[in-house]
Design a protein around this motif. Structure first.
Motif, mmCIF file in Angstrom:
data_model
loop_
_atom_site.group_PDB
_atom_site.id
_atom_site.type_symbol
_atom_site.label_atom_id
_atom_site.label_comp_id
_atom_site.label_asym_id
_atom_site.label_seq_id
_atom_site.Cartn_x
_atom_site.Cartn_y
_atom_site.Cartn_z
ATOM 1 N N UNK A 1 0.780 -1.210 -0.063
ATOM 2 C CA UNK A 1 0.137 -0.026 0.055
ATOM 3 C C UNK A 1 0.820 1.166 -0.070
ATOM 4 N N UNK A 2 0.438 2.332 -0.746
ATOM 5 C CA UNK A 2 1.055 3.379 -0.647
ATOM 6 C C UNK A 2 1.196 4.160 0.552
ATOM 7 N N UNK A 3 2.506 4.739 1.002
ATOM 8 C CA UNK A 3 2.346 5.427 2.243
ATOM 9 C C UNK A 3 1.501 6.406 2.414
ATOM 10 N N UNK A 4 0.944 7.131 1.304
ATOM 11 C CA UNK A 4 -0.057 8.285 1.266
ATOM 12 C C UNK A 4 -1.340 7.712 1.580
ATOM 13 N N UNK A 5 -1.571 6.497 1.149
ATOM 14 C CA UNK A 5 -2.974 5.974 1.217
ATOM 15 C C UNK A 5 -3.537 5.677 2.647
ATOM 16 N N UNK A 6 -4.674 6.469 2.864
ATOM 17 C CA UNK A 6 -5.018 6.408 4.086
ATOM 18 C C UNK A 6 -5.503 4.916 4.707
ATOM 19 N N UNK A 7 -5.378 4.677 5.823
ATOM 20 C CA UNK A 7 -5.584 3.215 6.424
ATOM 21 C C UNK A 7 -6.991 3.187 6.430
ATOM 22 N N UNK A 8 -7.495 2.000 6.262
ATOM 23 C CA UNK A 8 -8.908 1.834 6.687
ATOM 24 C C UNK A 8 -9.101 0.545 7.532
ATOM 25 N N UNK A 9 -10.390 0.289 8.082
ATOM 26 C CA UNK A 9 -10.430 -0.898 8.897
ATOM 27 C C UNK A 9 -9.977 -2.075 8.437
ATOM 28 N N UNK A 10 -10.109 -2.317 7.307
ATOM 29 C CA UNK A 10 -9.978 -3.491 6.413
ATOM 30 C C UNK A 10 -8.270 -3.527 6.033
ATOM 31 N N UNK A 11 -7.470 -2.480 5.954
ATOM 32 C CA UNK A 11 -6.219 -2.324 5.323
ATOM 33 C C UNK A 11 -5.344 -2.207 6.719
ATOM 34 N N UNK A 12 -5.698 -1.916 7.821
ATOM 35 C CA UNK A 12 -4.990 -1.519 9.053
ATOM 36 C C UNK A 12 -4.533 -2.843 9.646
ATOM 37 N N UNK A 13 -2.982 -2.734 9.586
ATOM 38 C CA UNK A 13 -2.271 -3.866 10.334
ATOM 39 C C UNK A 13 -2.614 -4.153 11.704
ATOM 40 N N UNK A 14 -2.892 -3.178 12.332
ATOM 41 C CA UNK A 14 -3.137 -3.315 13.900
ATOM 42 C C UNK A 14 -4.607 -3.791 14.040
ATOM 43 N N UNK A 15 -5.385 -3.800 13.265
ATOM 44 C CA UNK A 15 -6.777 -4.372 13.562
ATOM 45 C C UNK A 15 -6.882 -5.694 13.101
ATOM 46 N N UNK A 16 -8.289 -6.396 13.386
ATOM 47 C CA UNK A 16 -8.252 -7.716 13.069
ATOM 48 C C UNK A 16 -9.565 -7.887 12.372
ATOM 49 N N UNK A 17 -9.702 -8.614 11.108
ATOM 50 C CA UNK A 17 -10.793 -8.807 10.513
ATOM 51 C C UNK A 17 -11.804 -9.612 11.292
ATOM 52 N N UNK A 18 -13.132 -9.311 11.139
ATOM 53 C CA UNK A 18 -13.991 -10.180 12.135
ATOM 54 C C UNK A 18 -13.901 -11.459 12.274
ATOM 55 N N UNK A 19 -13.638 -12.317 11.148
ATOM 56 C CA UNK A 19 -13.367 -13.553 11.015
ATOM 57 C C UNK A 19 -12.168 -14.306 11.804
ATOM 58 N N UNK A 20 -11.013 -13.329 11.556
ATOM 59 C CA UNK A 20 -9.871 -13.521 12.391
ATOM 60 C C UNK A 20 -10.142 -13.490 13.970
ATOM 61 N N UNK A 21 -10.841 -12.621 14.291
ATOM 62 C CA UNK A 21 -10.883 -12.187 15.640
ATOM 63 C C UNK A 21 -11.742 -13.572 16.382
ATOM 64 N N UNK A 22 -12.792 -13.697 15.641
ATOM 65 C CA UNK A 22 -13.679 -14.838 15.980
ATOM 66 C C UNK A 22 -12.899 -16.187 16.148
#
Length: 226
Positions: A1-22
């Protein structure tokens, strides 16, 4: 991902996708989740572009419901609550709920006094742990992050560090799960805080929820090796 591209919940490396969290909590035994404390416990915060506007505790309840559809969830947390108010008006209600997973506050609002009484803060937090430990619930808490700043107090960092030490010590003594946010990399992010400059915005709430899920998954992993 380009360094200037804003993070989203789907791309944030510190977040967990719902299925992964479950998946991390697929063996979770908890069916009654309670939260007490202040606005930080409640997950109060403003929106972040690209993230669901939902606090960490509600997010954690969502993950637990994904694996335990019968989960009961109670949050008595309220904006501005001090340790004294939490003891007087919340913990009794929470214990009557008979939780098996209970989140305790870290005393943030007590630091807003001109001269905080740390002995008193420690006594009140300890009393919460004493009462909560009688419930046999797994206890959780977190420390305050560096991004949480109240500039009117020049000694703010020292106040937070001292309060965090109280939280870590009690958590260790009572076997509570503590998510340590003081040095967490999310503190360095632009746009982490809400407009009030105090609470995590939705992006921070998502990261906090992910850290809670990871910490609880470690508890589950240890229990399978006992």
């Amino acid at each position: 991902m380009d360094a200037m591209t804003p993070l989203t919940e789907d791309s944030d490396p510190l977040c967990l996708p719902p299925l992964d969290a479950a998946a991390l909590l697929f063996a979770a035994p908890w069916r009654r989740f309670a939260v007490i404390g202040d606005s930080l416990s409640a997950g109060t915060g403003g929106p972040s572009p690209g993230y669901r506007h939902r606090g960490w505790s509600d997010r954690l309840a969502d993950v637990l419901r994904a694996v335990r559809p019968d989960l009961e969830y109670l949050s008595t947390a309220e904006d501005g609550a001090t340790t004294a108010r939490t003891l007087d008006t919340q913990i009794g209600r929470a214990l009557e709920f008979e939780p098996d997973l209970l989140h305790l506050p870290c005393g943030a609002n007590d630091l807003l006094r001109r001269e905080p009484d740390f002995a008193e803060i420690g006594q009140r937090l300890r009393r919460m742990y004493e009462l909560a430990s009688e419930s046999d619930a797994l206890l959780t808490t977190f420390t305050l992050g560096k991004a949480y700043v109240v500039p009117v107090f020049p000694d703010w960092s020292a106040r937070v560090a001292r309060c965090n030490d109280l939280t870590r010590g009690l958590a260790a003594e009572y076997g509570a799960v503590v998510v340590d946010m003081w040095d967490h990399p999310v503190n360095a992010r632009d746009g982490l805080l809400s407009e009030d400059g105090i609470h995590f915005a939705a992006s921070g709430q998502a990261v906090m929820a992910a850290e809670m899920v990871k910490s609880l998954s470690h508890v589950l992993a240890r229990s399978t090796h006992v």
